[in-house]
Design a protein around this motif. Structure first.
Motif, PDB file in Angstrom:
ATOM      1  N   GLY A 100     -13.700   0.557 -25.497  1.00  0.00           N
ATOM      2  CA  GLY A 100     -13.682  -0.699 -26.256  1.00  0.00           C
ATOM      3  C   GLY A 100     -12.319  -0.964 -26.866  1.00  0.00           C
ATOM      4  N   GLN A 151      -5.232  -7.486 -31.560  1.00  0.00           N
ATOM      5  CA  GLN A 151      -6.537  -7.687 -32.185  1.00  0.00           C
ATOM      6  C   GLN A 151      -7.243  -6.370 -32.524  1.00  0.00           C
ATOM      7  OE1 GLN A 151      -8.936 -10.394 -29.816  1.00  0.00           O
ATOM      8  NE2 GLN A 151      -7.132 -11.617 -29.309  1.00  0.00           N
ATOM      9  N   ARG A 152      -6.599  -5.231 -32.270  1.00  0.00           N
ATOM     10  CA  ARG A 152      -7.225  -3.934 -32.524  1.00  0.00           C
ATOM     11  C   ARG A 152      -7.315  -3.639 -34.013  1.00  0.00           C
ATOM     12  NH1 ARG A 152      -3.690  -1.345 -27.932  1.00  0.00           N
ATOM     13  NH2 ARG A 152      -4.989  -1.953 -26.172  1.00  0.00           N
ATOM     14  N   GLN A 175      -9.503   1.382 -34.031  1.00  0.00           N
ATOM     15  CA  GLN A 175      -9.199   1.334 -32.601  1.00  0.00           C
ATOM     16  C   GLN A 175      -7.787   1.847 -32.318  1.00  0.00           C
ATOM     17  OE1 GLN A 175     -10.214  -2.836 -31.981  1.00  0.00           O
ATOM     18  NE2 GLN A 175     -11.870  -2.178 -30.591  1.00  0.00           N
ATOM     19  N   TYR A 210      -9.647  -1.939 -24.144  1.00  0.00           N
ATOM     20  CA  TYR A 210      -9.794  -3.282 -23.592  1.00  0.00           C
ATOM     21  C   TYR A 210      -9.741  -4.386 -24.650  1.00  0.00           C
ATOM     22  CZ  TYR A 210     -10.353  -1.767 -18.823  1.00  0.00           C
ATOM     23  OH  TYR A 210     -10.108  -1.249 -17.578  1.00  0.00           O
ATOM     24  N   THR A 211      -9.500  -4.011 -25.884  1.00  0.00           N
ATOM     25  CA  THR A 211      -9.258  -5.005 -26.929  1.00  0.00           C
ATOM     26  C   THR A 211      -7.767  -5.321 -26.919  1.00  0.00           C
ATOM     27  OG1 THR A 211     -11.064  -4.161 -28.301  1.00  0.00           O
ATOM     28  CG2 THR A 211      -9.343  -5.426 -29.428  1.00  0.00           C
TER      29      THR A 211
END
Length: 190
Positions: free
Chosen positions: A50, A58-59, A63, A53-54
């Motif tokens: 996840g 925007q992480r 993340q 692929y963010t």
């Protein structure tokens, strides 16, 4: 000076044949060496995917923390001129630690991207030398799932210059298998 990234992936530690071979390859080539023991690399999971692929901008902080090791491993790979990979064969394939390293360095937008023409590797070009050891599986045989897999993954991320140094049949005659691999190492050009 040549920059070498050395990946050791055997769970046998100093008793590993591939570790002995990667020692000899690195000594033969010379240069600045970054050593990475893949047995300390965790497997990826759903949260990692996840985060990967963010979009980077925007992480969340969580993340970013999940991808910190991957970022470090990718930076090591990209900065190297030559990569030396110790590849023991367990049950016809690569070791779990080597698979963990591969999973951490294969990241969309970092080491590959998708285009209209198909995937494009972003990590090459560079030279890879695989120090292969197996109990009885010869490189290129019908039961060798390790080297085709590694070559496929490396090609996917843009690396096609791959040399295999093989100690095959160590379960039958370890000394002869290692001697054959060491002879191959002597012929590697720096």
């Amino acid at each position: 000076m040549t920059k070498i990234l050395r990946i050791d992936s055997s769970i046998k530690g100093d008793a590993s044949i591939t570790k002995r071979l990667t020692d000899k390859v690195v000594d033969q080539l010379g240069g600045e060496v970054i050593a990475r023991n893949a047995t300390t690399i965790p497997s990826i999971d759903g949260a990692w995917i996840g985060a990967a692929y963010t979009p980077a901008d925007q992480r969340s902080d969580e993340q970013k923390a999940l991808l910190a090791l991957s970022d470090e491993l990718i930076a090591e790979l990209k900065s190297a001129d030559t990569v030396v990979i110790g590849c023991g064969v367990y049950n016809f394939g690569v070791t779990g630690p080597l698979k963990a390293w591969i999973d951490q360095i294969c990241r969309v937008g970092e080491t590959f991207r998708y285009t209209e023409a198909g995937p494009e590797g972003l990590a090459g070009p560079k030279r890879v030398i695989i120090a292969y050891a197996s109990g009885g599986v010869p490189v290129g045989s019908a039961f060798d799932f390790a080297t085709p897999y590694i070559k496929q993954v490396l090609g996917f991320i843009g690396i096609s210059d791959v040399t295999i140094i093989a100690a095959e049949g160590v379960a039958v005659d370890e000394n002869a298998a290692v001697a054959k691999a060491e002879e191959q190492i002597l012929h590697l050009a720096a």
